[in-house]
Motif scaffolding. Structure first.
Motif, short mmCIF file in Angstrom:
data_model
loop_
_atom_site.label_atom_id
_atom_site.label_comp_id
_atom_site.label_asym_id
_atom_site.label_seq_id
_atom_site.Cartn_x
_atom_site.Cartn_y
_atom_site.Cartn_z
N GLU A 163 0.84 -1.20 0.00
CA GLU A 163 0.00 0.00 0.00
C GLU A 163 0.87 1.25 0.00
OE1 GLU A 163 -2.80 0.11 3.22
OE2 GLU A 163 -4.41 -0.53 1.86
N LYS A 210 -1.88 6.00 1.68
CA LYS A 210 -3.05 5.17 1.95
C LYS A 210 -2.96 4.55 3.34
CE LYS A 210 -6.27 2.18 -0.48
NZ LYS A 210 -6.54 1.45 -1.74
N SER A 222 -5.81 5.18 6.02
CA SER A 222 -6.50 4.05 6.65
C SER A 222 -6.39 4.10 8.16
CB SER A 222 -5.93 2.73 6.13
OG SER A 222 -6.12 2.61 4.74
N LYS A 249 -8.63 7.01 9.52
CA LYS A 249 -10.03 6.63 9.34
C LYS A 249 -10.45 5.61 10.39
CE LYS A 249 -13.10 4.61 5.82
NZ LYS A 249 -13.19 4.15 4.40
N ASP A 250 -9.58 4.62 10.64
CA ASP A 250 -9.89 3.58 11.62
C ASP A 250 -9.95 4.16 13.03
OD1 ASP A 250 -10.28 0.71 12.15
OD2 ASP A 250 -8.40 0.87 13.25
#
Length: 484
Positions: free
Chosen positions: A14, A18, A22, A25-26
């Protein structure tokens, strides 16, 4: 908050941006970054992680595009308030009806604001940037021209004339870091007090929030199948009309020439009236020829044209542009020409090369093909959703699904979320107390792969019990004069 420890794996396939995206966001979804939390600035986080600032900006801007963060001008990035967010990680209720998705998280976010960052030309952008820096002279590190570098304004003017039918000179163009900044600047030019603005209803909420924060009185004006209702606009005291005529956000209505002329006639009825044309994603049209801009048919200098590269290239490319009518440009140069350009000259030079060497139009062609494939996939799959009709399908990167049975969007959104899929209710885009359509959801598809789209739609088919709908249900009314 100046510290944010983000674990990175250099062995991961990745991209770094990203992994950052991620992780944040998590953390938001799990409540570890609560609503209102301020994130480190892109500069601070880039310095702490020893990464380039552009890498952080791409991650942040994708989170903004998907609604997890809010960017406040001159203040920074904050965690957004999202209703039912923690349901994404909660056990699915009534799992006995859908055991196959009992532990599914919200992995399929049909956000209408996302874009496909997998298609960003990273190596080409890196190569151009490297060449610019290798060949740079000391002048490129200076402040540059207030409106933006002339060569970039010429390149944008040439592109707008070819692709959008915009008629202007490079002198009429102003470059700025995002549409929000340009609206702030326009506020200065139009006058600080007494100006009243009409907006399509429903509308692009970010522009609404900016204009409202500037103290404007906002008049919401309903729409029919052809765009803003000029007959209702005439009943307001507005001097400015903010519209998205080439692909109305979020309804997807394309304003025909007759309605455009009615709108221009409204502007010409009184001195000082102007139309703000936000041409936010006009590049992505899948049926027929591109719709020329409203500015291109304006003969009286009443249209203020605004566009951006954030949707067509990447959110981190914070370069927007505004074309001012001659009278307003003269006022700007006389009273506000001292404002410095808010876009780095290096970034301006990279974008100039990207435009002049033909890379941008080739990139657009690839993105159109990419988005059209996803767009056509959804339309094909929607043939197996007999209880819904589709609208807004001729352009843009989102569609509208309307329940033929009048099922309330709240129920549709909750059922989708319980299945691990996020869709968006149309009513959230309305302003004021006007009657709202509450049977429609907004389905964006740009930030999902084709496989993710299929998987997300399969879940929607189950949780919405699509197979129980009759294929002979009534169609959605789209007749002339129907207020939407």
């Amino acid at each position: 908050m100046n510290d944010l420890m983000i674990p990175l794996s250099m062995e991961s396939k990745e991209p770094i941006y990203k992994q950052i995206y991620s992780y944040i966001k998590d953390e938001i979804k799990k409540g570890r970054l609560p609503c209102g939390s301020k994130l480190p600035s892109t500069r601070v986080l880039a310095r702490n992680m020893q990464l380039s600032r552009s890498t952080i900006e791409i991650a942040y801007d994708q989170l903004v595009a998907e609604g997890y963060l809010e960017a406040e001008p001159y203040r920074g990035y904050y965690v957004a308030q999202i209703e039912n967010l923690y349901m994404m990680n909660s056990p699915i209720k009534k799992a006995e009806h859908h055991p196959q998705i009992a532990e599914t998280l919200c992995l399929y976010d049909f956000s209408p604001r996302g874009i496909d960052l997998e298609q960003f030309p990273y190596r080409l952008w890196q190569k151009i940037t490297k060449n610019i820096l290798n060949d740079a002279k000391k002048e490129i590190f200076g402040s540059g021209m207030q409106k933006g570098d002339y060569e970039l304004r010429e390149a944008i003017r040439d592109y707008l004339h070819r692709a959008r039918g915009v008629n202007c000179t490079a002198e009429q163009l102003i470059i700025g870091a995002g549409n929000e900044y340009l609206l702030l600047l326009l506020h200065q030019i139009l006058g600080k007090n007494g100006v009243q603005v009409a907006m399509e209803n429903p509308t692009y909420k970010q522009a609404y929030h900016v204009l409202q924060s500037l103290g404007y009185q906002i008049y919401p004006v309903l729409m029919d199948a052809y765009g803003i209702l000029v007959s209702q606009l005439q009943k307001t005291q507005a001097e400015i009309a903010y519209v998205t005529p080439s692909h109305q956000y979020p309804l997807g209505v394309v304003m025909p020439i007759k309605r455009r002329m009615e709108l221009l006639n409204w502007a010409m009825e009184r001195e000082g009236r102007y139309i703000i044309e936000d041409d936010y994603d006009s590049e992505f049209r899948y049926k027929g020829k591109p719709i020329p801009s409203l500015q291109g048919v304006d003969q009286a200098g009443r249209v203020i044209y605004i566009g951006t590269f954030s949707r067509s290239i990447a959110p981190a490319i914070r370069v927007s542009y505004m074309v001012l009518p001659t009278a307003l440009m003269e006022r700007y140069e006389k009273e506000y020409g001292f404002y410095s350009c808010t876009v780095s000259r290096i970034e301006q030079a990279v974008l100039t090369c990207f435009l002049k060497e033909g890379y941008f139009e080739r990139h657009l062609n690839r993105m159109r093909a990419n988005y059209k494939a996803k767009h056509d996939l959804i339309l094909s799959e929607m043939q197996t959703f007999p209880g819904f009709c589709v609208s807004g399908e001729n352009a843009g990167i989102h569609l509208l699904l309307t329940s033929k049975q009048g099922i309330l969007e709240q129920k549709l959104v909750e059922q989708a979320l319980a299945g691990g899929v996020r869709v968006y209710g149309l009513s959230a885009y309305y302003i004021g107390e006007a009657k709202r359509r509450e049977d429609t959801v907004v389905l964006g598809y740009a930030n999902l792969s084709e496989q993710e789209i299929l998987q997300g739609l399969e879940i929607l088919r189950k949780v919405w019990k699509v197979d129980s709908f009759s294929r002979t249900n009534k169609s959605c009314d789209r007749k002339e004069g129907k207020i939407v």
